[in-house]
Design an enzyme around this catalytic site. Structure first.
Site, PDB file in Angstrom:
ATOM      1  N   CYS A  73     -20.604  54.513 -50.086  1.00 18.79           N
ATOM      2  CA  CYS A  73     -20.604  55.886 -50.582  1.00 18.79           C
ATOM      3  C   CYS A  73     -21.770  56.000 -51.544  1.00 18.79           C
ATOM      4  O   CYS A  73     -21.733  55.458 -52.649  1.00 18.79           O
ATOM      5  CB  CYS A  73     -19.285  56.236 -51.276  1.00 18.79           C
ATOM      6  SG  CYS A  73     -19.279  57.906 -51.966  1.00 18.79           S
ATOM      7  N   GLY A  74     -22.822  56.688 -51.118  1.00 14.70           N
ATOM      8  CA  GLY A  74     -24.036  56.775 -51.928  1.00 14.70           C
ATOM      9  C   GLY A  74     -23.855  57.549 -53.217  1.00 14.70           C
ATOM     10  O   GLY A  74     -24.287  57.110 -54.292  1.00 14.70           O
ATOM     11  N   ASN A 190     -19.185  59.622 -40.001  1.00 15.49           N
ATOM     12  CA  ASN A 190     -19.578  60.773 -40.805  1.00 15.49           C
ATOM     13  C   ASN A 190     -20.554  61.602 -39.969  1.00 15.49           C
ATOM     14  O   ASN A 190     -21.484  61.047 -39.372  1.00 15.49           O
ATOM     15  CB  ASN A 190     -20.256  60.313 -42.092  1.00 15.49           C
ATOM     16  CG  ASN A 190     -19.369  59.389 -42.902  1.00 15.49           C
ATOM     17  OD1 ASN A 190     -18.448  59.826 -43.577  1.00 15.49           O
ATOM     18  ND2 ASN A 190     -19.635  58.087 -42.832  1.00 15.49           N
ATOM     19  N   GLU A 208     -17.388  64.456 -43.706  1.00 12.39           N
ATOM     20  CA  GLU A 208     -17.187  63.038 -44.005  1.00 12.39           C
ATOM     21  C   GLU A 208     -15.918  62.476 -43.361  1.00 12.39           C
ATOM     22  O   GLU A 208     -14.868  63.124 -43.349  1.00 12.39           O
ATOM     23  CB  GLU A 208     -17.127  62.815 -45.521  1.00 12.39           C
ATOM     24  CG  GLU A 208     -18.472  63.004 -46.211  1.00 12.39           C
ATOM     25  CD  GLU A 208     -18.489  62.380 -47.592  1.00 12.39           C
ATOM     26  OE1 GLU A 208     -18.060  61.214 -47.717  1.00 12.39           O
ATOM     27  OE2 GLU A 208     -18.925  63.046 -48.538  1.00 12.39           O
ATOM     28  N   ARG A 209     -16.062  61.272 -42.863  1.00 11.15           N
ATOM     29  CA  ARG A 209     -14.939  60.542 -42.279  1.00 11.15           C
ATOM     30  C   ARG A 209     -13.824  60.393 -43.311  1.00 11.15           C
ATOM     31  O   ARG A 209     -14.028  59.853 -44.393  1.00 11.15           O
ATOM     32  CB  ARG A 209     -15.457  59.167 -41.835  1.00 11.15           C
ATOM     33  CG  ARG A 209     -14.440  58.216 -41.289  1.00 11.15           C
ATOM     34  CD  ARG A 209     -15.070  56.902 -40.880  1.00 11.15           C
ATOM     35  NE  ARG A 209     -15.669  56.181 -41.995  1.00 11.15           N
ATOM     36  CZ  ARG A 209     -16.020  54.900 -41.958  1.00 11.15           C
ATOM     37  NH1 ARG A 209     -15.843  54.209 -40.852  1.00 11.15           N
ATOM     38  NH2 ARG A 209     -16.568  54.317 -43.001  1.00 11.15           N
ATOM     39  N   CYS A 217     -23.082  64.316 -49.656  1.00  2.23           N
ATOM     40  CA  CYS A 217     -22.803  62.967 -49.149  1.00  2.23           C
ATOM     41  C   CYS A 217     -24.091  62.170 -49.268  1.00  2.23           C
ATOM     42  O   CYS A 217     -25.058  62.433 -48.548  1.00  2.23           O
ATOM     43  CB  CYS A 217     -22.325  63.023 -47.703  1.00  2.23           C
ATOM     44  SG  CYS A 217     -22.069  61.398 -46.951  1.00  2.23           S
ATOM     45  N   GLY A 218     -24.114  61.212 -50.190  1.00  7.51           N
ATOM     46  CA  GLY A 218     -25.333  60.448 -50.436  1.00  7.51           C
ATOM     47  C   GLY A 218     -25.757  59.611 -49.250  1.00  7.51           C
ATOM     48  O   GLY A 218     -26.917  59.647 -48.833  1.00  7.51           O
TER      49      GLY A 218
END
EC number: 5.1.1.7
Length: 274
Positions: A73-74, A190, A208-209, A217-218
């Site tokens: 997760c960025g 994702n 996002e998944r 979402c990074g």
């Protein structure tokens, strides 16, 4: 249990220090905590654990709102870096962490932005994982009555990137869940909807998944730029505009790591009885 609420461009997190606290999170507990009406409410839960390797500073765990654990997760990585400094767990500016699938270095800049070495994008289908005969720059996918062209890449988690003419009218609500759980993605994926404005600018929405569409979402921004560069659409430095704000992505191509730079915001500290 003490925790912090943080966000990266509106992608919000509950962050918990498991270095100085003994905590255990079952999927059921995570779902209760994630409930925005009866719990704390978040897109992902981030857990700071002691390092598994003495050469590293921390171990970084990520759980989606549905209780599933994921590897990357960025936006969370940036918040993780701010959190461990805010809580006095480290005073380093370059923080080395392990994740479920690898290692990352998180660098806090003088102006409190966080630059994350996301590693090298992986386009090998079996590594994503994605069911395909061989690696391609573009794949054709069919879901119900929809046929789309997409790029597929792993940034430590699986991503599917679709180029659209206008992100505002993109079919995120319908195509997102269809492709997220498509049979060609055995671990789900994702789904990014990318509008190329010019070679240095894109607009992006991500389904996002395990979380649905989020403000940002990074890893999705990184995936979109990596796919765009591979397809010859983008330059090495790209600004990604998401509903929650902007991220700067740099990738010099195959054989090089990809870097993401952006903000991480501390909202409040809390205490909850479990």
């Amino acid at each position: 249990m003490q925790f912090a609420k943080m966000h990266g461009l509106g992608n919000d997190f509950m962050v918990v220090d498991a270095v100085t606290q003994n905590v255990y999170f079952s999927p059921e507990l995570i779902r209760r905590l994630a409930d925005r009406h009866c719990g704390v409410g978040f897109d992902q839960l981030l857990v700071v654990e002691p390092p598994y390797d003495p050469e590293l500073d921390f171990h970084y765990r990520i759980f989606n709102a549905d209780g599933s654990e994921v590897a990357q997760c960025g936006n969370g990585a940036r918040c993780f870096a701010r959190f461990v400094r805010l809580k006095g767990l480290t005073n380093k500016r370059d923080i080395a962490v392990s994740t479920q699938t690898g290692r990352m270095v998180l660098s806090v800049t003088d102006d409190e932005l966080v630059r994350v070495n996301m590693g090298e994008p992986n386009f090998e289908p079996q590594q994503v994982p994605f069911r395909a005969v061989k690696a391609e720059k573009t794949y054709i996918m069919r879901a119900d009555e929809h046929t789309v062209l997409c790029g597929v890449v792993s940034m430590g988690n699986p991503h599917c990137v679709i180029q659209v003419e206008d992100v505002e009218t993109a079919k995120v609500e319908t195509l997102g869940p269809l492709l997220e759980s498509h049979e060609r993605f055995p671990d789900r994926a994702n789904i990014g909807f990318m509008q190329v404005v010019d070679s240095q600018t894109v607009r992006l929405r991500v389904y996002e998944r395990g979380a649905g569409e989020t403000q940002a979402c990074g890893s999705g921004a990184c995936a979109a730029v990596a796919v765009g560069i591979l397809q010859g659409l983008l330059s090495a430095k790209v600004r990604v505009s998401l509903p929650g704000g902007e991220l700067d992505i740099q990738w010099d191509g195959p054989g090089h790591p990809l870097f993401m730079t952006g903000p991480a915001t501390h909202v409040y500290d809390g205490f909850i009885h479990l």
